[in-house]
Write a protein that holds these residues in place. Sequence first.
Motif, PDB file in Angstrom:
ATOM      1  N   ALA A 144       0.863  -1.176   0.000  1.00 54.74           N
ATOM      2  CA  ALA A 144       0.000   0.000   0.000  1.00 54.74           C
ATOM      3  C   ALA A 144       0.900   1.226   0.000  1.00 54.74           C
ATOM      4  O   ALA A 144       2.109   1.113  -0.092  1.00 54.74           O
ATOM      5  N   GLU A 145       0.275   2.359   0.151  1.00 49.77           N
ATOM      6  CA  GLU A 145       1.041   3.593   0.133  1.00 49.77           C
ATOM      7  C   GLU A 145       1.619   3.890   1.510  1.00 49.77           C
ATOM      8  O   GLU A 145       0.916   3.832   2.498  1.00 49.77           O
ATOM      9  N   PHE A 174      -4.439   7.757   6.410  1.00 59.21           N
ATOM     10  CA  PHE A 174      -4.372   8.371   7.738  1.00 59.21           C
ATOM     11  C   PHE A 174      -2.912   8.563   8.112  1.00 59.21           C
ATOM     12  O   PHE A 174      -2.021   8.013   7.479  1.00 59.21           O
ATOM     13  N   ALA A 175      -2.692   9.366   9.147  1.00 59.26           N
ATOM     14  CA  ALA A 175      -1.323   9.672   9.575  1.00 59.26           C
ATOM     15  C   ALA A 175      -1.056   9.119  10.965  1.00 59.26           C
ATOM     16  O   ALA A 175      -1.952   9.026  11.795  1.00 59.26           O
ATOM     17  N   LEU A 176       0.203   8.739  11.196  1.00 61.60           N
ATOM     18  CA  LEU A 176       0.642   8.296  12.519  1.00 61.60           C
ATOM     19  C   LEU A 176       1.626   9.314  13.075  1.00 61.60           C
ATOM     20  O   LEU A 176       2.501   9.801  12.359  1.00 61.60           O
ATOM     21  N   ARG A 191       9.055   5.666  16.503  1.00 63.24           N
ATOM     22  CA  ARG A 191       8.061   4.588  16.604  1.00 63.24           C
ATOM     23  C   ARG A 191       7.165   4.550  15.376  1.00 63.24           C
ATOM     24  O   ARG A 191       6.866   3.479  14.856  1.00 63.24           O
ATOM     25  N   THR A 192       6.755   5.721  14.897  1.00 58.45           N
ATOM     26  CA  THR A 192       5.858   5.727  13.742  1.00 58.45           C
ATOM     27  C   THR A 192       6.545   5.226  12.479  1.00 58.45           C
ATOM     28  O   THR A 192       5.886   4.661  11.616  1.00 58.45           O
ATOM     29  N   SER A 193       7.862   5.402  12.374  1.00 55.44           N
ATOM     30  CA  SER A 193       8.535   4.889  11.170  1.00 55.44           C
ATOM     31  C   SER A 193       8.452   3.367  11.133  1.00 55.44           C
ATOM     32  O   SER A 193       8.233   2.776  10.078  1.00 55.44           O
ATOM     33  N   ILE A 194       8.557   2.721  12.279  1.00 56.55           N
ATOM     34  CA  ILE A 194       8.459   1.261  12.367  1.00 56.55           C
ATOM     35  C   ILE A 194       7.013   0.808  12.130  1.00 56.55           C
ATOM     36  O   ILE A 194       6.743  -0.066  11.305  1.00 56.55           O
ATOM     37  N   VAL A 195       6.080   1.420  12.848  1.00 59.31           N
ATOM     38  CA  VAL A 195       4.678   1.008  12.786  1.00 59.31           C
ATOM     39  C   VAL A 195       4.062   1.311  11.422  1.00 59.31           C
ATOM     40  O   VAL A 195       3.335   0.486  10.865  1.00 59.31           O
ATOM     41  N   SER A 196       4.383   2.470  10.843  1.00 65.33           N
ATOM     42  CA  SER A 196       3.796   2.817   9.547  1.00 65.33           C
ATOM     43  C   SER A 196       4.284   1.878   8.444  1.00 65.33           C
ATOM     44  O   SER A 196       3.514   1.479   7.573  1.00 65.33           O
ATOM     45  N   LEU A 200       0.217  -5.078   5.947  1.00 70.06           N
ATOM     46  CA  LEU A 200      -1.238  -5.149   6.087  1.00 70.06           C
ATOM     47  C   LEU A 200      -2.006  -4.336   5.054  1.00 70.06           C
ATOM     48  O   LEU A 200      -3.229  -4.381   5.014  1.00 70.06           O
ATOM     49  N   GLY A 201      -1.295  -3.558   4.235  1.00 72.28           N
ATOM     50  CA  GLY A 201      -1.953  -2.866   3.141  1.00 72.28           C
ATOM     51  C   GLY A 201      -2.652  -1.555   3.468  1.00 72.28           C
ATOM     52  O   GLY A 201      -3.465  -1.073   2.683  1.00 72.28           O
ATOM     53  N   TYR A 202      -2.348  -0.960   4.613  1.00 70.78           N
ATOM     54  CA  TYR A 202      -2.948   0.335   4.956  1.00 70.78           C
ATOM     55  C   TYR A 202      -2.259   1.462   4.196  1.00 70.78           C
ATOM     56  O   TYR A 202      -1.102   1.343   3.808  1.00 70.78           O
ATOM     57  N   LYS A 203      -2.979   2.579   4.025  1.00 64.72           N
ATOM     58  CA  LYS A 203      -2.427   3.784   3.396  1.00 64.72           C
ATOM     59  C   LYS A 203      -2.021   4.729   4.522  1.00 64.72           C
ATOM     60  O   LYS A 203      -2.877   5.387   5.123  1.00 64.72           O
ATOM     61  N   VAL A 204      -0.728   4.787   4.803  1.00 63.24           N
ATOM     62  CA  VAL A 204      -0.237   5.469   5.998  1.00 63.24           C
ATOM     63  C   VAL A 204       0.690   6.624   5.650  1.00 63.24           C
ATOM     64  O   VAL A 204       1.514   6.522   4.748  1.00 63.24           O
TER      65      VAL A 204
END
Length: 118
Positions: A4-5, A71-73, A80-85, A92-96
């Motif tokens: 995903a993106e 959505f944004a993290l 942390r957001t670099s790992i999770v995003s 999982l195919g989310y657009k983050v």
Amino acid sequence: MLMAELQQVWATPAFANENIKIIDIRTPAEWKETGIVKGSYTIMFFDEKGNFSVADFLKQLDSVVQKDETFALICRVGSRTSIVSEFLSERLGYKVINLKGGIMKMIYEGYKTVPYQP
């Protein structure tokens, strides 16, 4: 493999005015310390000890965003957001959107947070 993106965007006060949901993955203690981005959703990923439950996080996340919604993290400084995003988009195919620099960068640039209300 799902691709995903994943966008890397600097966290700026102006971003808070975009019409994009912001998920704050920090801990309740951090939310209380700095406040949060107005209108953001507080869904902790890593607890104070670094433990996490992907299932618990996804359950809360899926109650706030649609699978095909961008959505944004945000976290404290963006580590942390670099790992999770990356995980959410690649596995999982989310657009983050990963908000690089985190809430500390936004505050440094003059953003006024709102108090965290549990």
